[in-house]
Design a protein around this motif. Structure first.
Motif, PDB file in Angstrom:
ATOM      1  N   TYR A 250     -14.882  -7.514  -8.961  1.00  0.00           N
ATOM      2  CA  TYR A 250     -14.605  -6.890  -7.670  1.00  0.00           C
ATOM      3  C   TYR A 250     -13.115  -7.058  -7.389  1.00  0.00           C
ATOM      4  O   TYR A 250     -12.562  -8.158  -7.537  1.00  0.00           O
ATOM      5  N   VAL A 251     -12.461  -5.965  -6.991  1.00  0.00           N
ATOM      6  CA  VAL A 251     -11.033  -5.993  -6.672  1.00  0.00           C
ATOM      7  C   VAL A 251     -10.862  -5.786  -5.173  1.00  0.00           C
ATOM      8  O   VAL A 251     -11.410  -4.841  -4.597  1.00  0.00           O
ATOM      9  N   SER A 252     -10.116  -6.690  -4.544  1.00  0.00           N
ATOM     10  CA  SER A 252      -9.834  -6.591  -3.114  1.00  0.00           C
ATOM     11  C   SER A 252      -8.324  -6.524  -2.913  1.00  0.00           C
ATOM     12  O   SER A 252      -7.600  -7.432  -3.330  1.00  0.00           O
ATOM     13  N   VAL A 253      -7.867  -5.446  -2.299  1.00  0.00           N
ATOM     14  CA  VAL A 253      -6.427  -5.221  -2.129  1.00  0.00           C
ATOM     15  C   VAL A 253      -6.072  -5.234  -0.647  1.00  0.00           C
ATOM     16  O   VAL A 253      -6.483  -4.346   0.110  1.00  0.00           O
ATOM     17  N   ASP A 254      -5.336  -6.238  -0.238  1.00  0.00           N
ATOM     18  CA  ASP A 254      -4.693  -6.234   1.075  1.00  0.00           C
ATOM     19  C   ASP A 254      -3.342  -5.560   0.880  1.00  0.00           C
ATOM     20  O   ASP A 254      -2.522  -6.015   0.059  1.00  0.00           O
ATOM     21  N   ILE A 255      -3.092  -4.501   1.620  1.00  0.00           N
ATOM     22  CA  ILE A 255      -1.873  -3.725   1.392  1.00  0.00           C
ATOM     23  C   ILE A 255      -0.617  -4.538   1.662  1.00  0.00           C
ATOM     24  O   ILE A 255       0.470  -4.173   1.195  1.00  0.00           O
ATOM     25  N   ASP A 256      -0.747  -5.688   2.356  1.00  0.00           N
ATOM     26  CA  ASP A 256       0.452  -6.503   2.564  1.00  0.00           C
ATOM     27  C   ASP A 256       0.881  -7.246   1.312  1.00  0.00           C
ATOM     28  O   ASP A 256       1.879  -7.978   1.328  1.00  0.00           O
ATOM     29  N   VAL A 257       0.148  -7.059   0.187  1.00  0.00           N
ATOM     30  CA  VAL A 257       0.656  -7.543  -1.095  1.00  0.00           C
ATOM     31  C   VAL A 257       1.984  -6.864  -1.420  1.00  0.00           C
ATOM     32  O   VAL A 257       2.823  -7.414  -2.141  1.00  0.00           O
ATOM     33  N   LEU A 258       2.175  -5.671  -0.889  1.00  0.00           N
ATOM     34  CA  LEU A 258       3.439  -4.954  -1.083  1.00  0.00           C
ATOM     35  C   LEU A 258       4.504  -5.490  -0.138  1.00  0.00           C
ATOM     36  O   LEU A 258       4.211  -5.934   0.972  1.00  0.00           O
ATOM     37  N   ASP A 259       5.735  -5.425  -0.577  1.00  0.00           N
ATOM     38  CA  ASP A 259       6.854  -5.785   0.279  1.00  0.00           C
ATOM     39  C   ASP A 259       6.872  -4.868   1.505  1.00  0.00           C
ATOM     40  O   ASP A 259       6.478  -3.708   1.422  1.00  0.00           O
ATOM     41  N   PRO A 260       7.313  -5.366   2.655  1.00  0.00           N
ATOM     42  CA  PRO A 260       7.384  -4.511   3.841  1.00  0.00           C
ATOM     43  C   PRO A 260       8.201  -3.235   3.643  1.00  0.00           C
ATOM     44  O   PRO A 260       7.987  -2.255   4.364  1.00  0.00           O
ATOM     45  N   ALA A 261       9.111  -3.237   2.682  1.00  0.00           N
ATOM     46  CA  ALA A 261       9.833  -1.999   2.391  1.00  0.00           C
ATOM     47  C   ALA A 261       8.904  -0.929   1.846  1.00  0.00           C
ATOM     48  O   ALA A 261       9.157   0.267   2.002  1.00  0.00           O
ATOM     49  N   HIS A 262       7.818  -1.350   1.186  1.00  0.00           N
ATOM     50  CA  HIS A 262       6.856  -0.427   0.596  1.00  0.00           C
ATOM     51  C   HIS A 262       5.603  -0.279   1.448  1.00  0.00           C
ATOM     52  O   HIS A 262       4.834   0.666   1.240  1.00  0.00           O
ATOM     53  N   ALA A 263       5.380  -1.208   2.389  1.00  0.00           N
ATOM     54  CA  ALA A 263       4.192  -1.159   3.236  1.00  0.00           C
ATOM     55  C   ALA A 263       4.494  -1.804   4.582  1.00  0.00           C
ATOM     56  O   ALA A 263       4.025  -2.909   4.882  1.00  0.00           O
ATOM     57  N   PRO A 264       5.259  -1.114   5.429  1.00  0.00           N
ATOM     58  CA  PRO A 264       5.543  -1.678   6.753  1.00  0.00           C
ATOM     59  C   PRO A 264       4.337  -1.652   7.682  1.00  0.00           C
ATOM     60  O   PRO A 264       4.265  -2.432   8.627  1.00  0.00           O
ATOM     61  N   GLY A 265       3.388  -0.766   7.419  1.00  0.00           N
ATOM     62  CA  GLY A 265       2.272  -0.563   8.321  1.00  0.00           C
ATOM     63  C   GLY A 265       1.117  -1.500   8.063  1.00  0.00           C
ATOM     64  O   GLY A 265       0.045  -1.085   7.614  1.00  0.00           O
ATOM     65  N   GLY A 272       9.473 -10.201   0.339  1.00  0.00           N
ATOM     66  CA  GLY A 272       9.465 -10.593  -1.065  1.00  0.00           C
ATOM     67  C   GLY A 272       8.252 -10.152  -1.853  1.00  0.00           C
ATOM     68  O   GLY A 272       7.905 -10.773  -2.856  1.00  0.00           O
ATOM     69  N   GLY A 273       7.624  -9.052  -1.447  1.00  0.00           N
ATOM     70  CA  GLY A 273       6.386  -8.633  -2.082  1.00  0.00           C
ATOM     71  C   GLY A 273       6.558  -7.715  -3.279  1.00  0.00           C
ATOM     72  O   GLY A 273       7.670  -7.404  -3.712  1.00  0.00           O
ATOM     73  N   LEU A 274       5.414  -7.292  -3.826  1.00  0.00           N
ATOM     74  CA  LEU A 274       5.417  -6.359  -4.950  1.00  0.00           C
ATOM     75  C   LEU A 274       5.952  -5.004  -4.520  1.00  0.00           C
ATOM     76  O   LEU A 274       5.907  -4.640  -3.342  1.00  0.00           O
ATOM     77  N   THR A 275       6.429  -4.249  -5.486  1.00  0.00           N
ATOM     78  CA  THR A 275       6.705  -2.834  -5.249  1.00  0.00           C
ATOM     79  C   THR A 275       5.409  -2.060  -5.427  1.00  0.00           C
ATOM     80  O   THR A 275       4.464  -2.535  -6.077  1.00  0.00           O
ATOM     81  N   SER A 276       5.345  -0.862  -4.889  1.00  0.00           N
ATOM     82  CA  SER A 276       4.156  -0.040  -5.093  1.00  0.00           C
ATOM     83  C   SER A 276       3.979   0.274  -6.576  1.00  0.00           C
ATOM     84  O   SER A 276       2.843   0.339  -7.073  1.00  0.00           O
ATOM     85  N   SER A 310       0.355   4.232   4.122  1.00  0.00           N
ATOM     86  CA  SER A 310      -0.850   5.023   3.860  1.00  0.00           C
ATOM     87  C   SER A 310      -0.764   5.741   2.523  1.00  0.00           C
ATOM     88  O   SER A 310      -1.765   5.858   1.803  1.00  0.00           O
ATOM     89  N   VAL A 311       0.410   6.212   2.169  1.00  0.00           N
ATOM     90  CA  VAL A 311       0.582   6.870   0.869  1.00  0.00           C
ATOM     91  C   VAL A 311       0.359   5.871  -0.257  1.00  0.00           C
ATOM     92  O   VAL A 311      -0.362   6.144  -1.226  1.00  0.00           O
ATOM     93  N   ALA A 312       0.981   4.691  -0.159  1.00  0.00           N
ATOM     94  CA  ALA A 312       0.776   3.663  -1.190  1.00  0.00           C
ATOM     95  C   ALA A 312      -0.699   3.289  -1.289  1.00  0.00           C
ATOM     96  O   ALA A 312      -1.238   3.124  -2.393  1.00  0.00           O
ATOM     97  N   ALA A 313      -1.360   3.166  -0.144  1.00  0.00           N
ATOM     98  CA  ALA A 313      -2.779   2.808  -0.142  1.00  0.00           C
ATOM     99  C   ALA A 313      -3.626   3.898  -0.777  1.00  0.00           C
ATOM    100  O   ALA A 313      -4.549   3.613  -1.550  1.00  0.00           O
ATOM    101  N   SER A 314      -3.330   5.148  -0.469  1.00  0.00           N
ATOM    102  CA  SER A 314      -4.133   6.242  -1.029  1.00  0.00           C
ATOM    103  C   SER A 314      -3.990   6.307  -2.543  1.00  0.00           C
ATOM    104  O   SER A 314      -4.970   6.546  -3.257  1.00  0.00           O
ATOM    105  N   HIS A 315      -2.799   6.064  -3.057  1.00  0.00           N
ATOM    106  CA  HIS A 315      -2.597   6.084  -4.505  1.00  0.00           C
ATOM    107  C   HIS A 315      -3.272   4.889  -5.179  1.00  0.00           C
ATOM    108  O   HIS A 315      -3.812   5.015  -6.288  1.00  0.00           O
TER     109      HIS A 315
END
Length: 338
Positions: A250-265, A272-276, A310-315
């Motif tokens: 099972y994979v669980s993705v919290d979008i805040d794994v991404l850096d705020p530059a890639h996921a401010p929402g 200091g997070g991952l890039t998309s 939302s775009v990063a999440a949809s992809h």
């Protein structure tokens, strides 16, 4: 509604080819209802779906900024730009298996306990009907009832958890069920295979070193965002695949794994997070793992300028869905001797 003619060499549940998304050459992307990737609703596929995309508009468990209850529909809107062929995985996911939008699970926003029971029951019904789930949250509290439903079907499952945070804390203000506690509760309840647990992308300050000690005692391995940067995606993927093996994953993705530059929402951003790109490449690297279902949570569109999150999440949801449909098609091919 006009559908594309997505033929498939492999049958879905009843030997009919999957019904695919709306044909964007005939209906503009901005027109019509916003189902995930413009796919049919599940009632348009006779309530059958190999992969059911389901929303859970719930954020009563958040500890900082609210708004993730609107995340599922924001992801659906952003997914209008997704296309039927995925070149990164060389697959047409919506032709390999039936993917349908199962709408939202309506949960009580004032009673967390009741909400968890509702999610567990509804998820179990979809699983019993033969679907894998691609769940759109909502806050991370919803991972616990989803994992309960998975374990009832598969037994204790491996978990790959993408997040800035551990989410294995005990309580907040004495409350045991919040978006920071789901995986501690899941370990305590025995729904996770503690030999195959891993966080990816964690970073930022903690309450104390005991947070890490407790997490390790539960069986979690940690790949920090700095590890991904220093070691690279390929080495990280190899490590994760060795840890997971052939177990139901099972994979669980919290979008805040991404850096705020890639996921401010999102509700609890950390620098200091991952890039998309890194997140998508790690997900794609799980192609040999037995992915039974996934969730994507903590998209809070009120803080999401230009729909970046939302775009990063949809992809990300699209890549996870592609993995599942490829595995379904491969299993059917093997069963038919193909």
């Amino acid at each position: 509604m006009t559908s594309s003619d997505n033929s498939s060499p492999l049958a879905s549940h009843d030997a009919r080819p999957p019904r695919g998304p709306v044909d964007s050459s005939k209906v503009p992307r901005y027109a019509g209802p916003a189902t995930f990737a413009r796919l049919p609703r599940i009632d348009q596929t006779d309530d059958r779906a190999d992969v059911a995309v389901v929303g859970i508009p719930f954020d009563t468990g958040v500890s900082y900024r609210p708004g993730a209850r609107f995340g599922g529909n924001a992801i659906r809107e952003a997914s209008r730009l997704l296309r039927p062929y995925n070149p990164a995985q060389d697959a047409s996911p919506f032709a390999l298996a039936q993917v349908a939008d199962a709408g939202d699970i309506a949960v009580n926003p004032f009673d967390i306990g009741e909400a968890l029971e509702t999610v567990e029951h509804a998820a179990g019904e979809l699983l019993d009907a033969g679907s894998r789930l691609m769940t759109l949250g909502g806050d991370h509290t919803i991972a616990l009832p989803l994992l309960r439903a998975m374990a009832r079907k598969h037994g204790p499952v491996a978990l790959l958890h993408f997040d800035a945070h551990l989410d294995t804390w005990d309580t907040y203000f004495g409350a045991p069920y919040t978006h920071g506690t789901p995986f501690r509760r899941a370990v305590e309840e025995g729904v996770l295979d503690t030999s195959a647990l891993s966080h990816v992308g964690t970073r930022g300050p903690l309450y104390g070193k005991r947070d890490l000690d407790d997490d390790a005692k539960m069986g979690f391995g940690i790949v920090t965002s700095a590890d991904v940067m220093r070691r690279g995606v390929d080495e990280v993927v190899d490590q994760l695949r060795q840890r997971i093996g052939s177990r139901p994953l099972y994979v669980s993705v919290d979008i805040d794994v991404l850096d705020p530059a890639h996921a401010p929402g999102t509700g609890t951003p950390e620098a200091g997070g991952l890039t998309s790109r890194e997140l998508l490449e790690i997900v794609r690297g799980l192609s040999d793992c037995h992915l039974i279902s996934a969730d994507l949570v903590e998209v809070a569109p009120a803080y999401d300028h230009a729909e970046i999150t939302s775009v990063a999440a949809s992809h990300t949801a699209y890549e996870l869905t592609t993995l599942m449909t490829r595995q379904i098609a491969a299993a059917r091919g093997a069963a038919s001797g193909g």
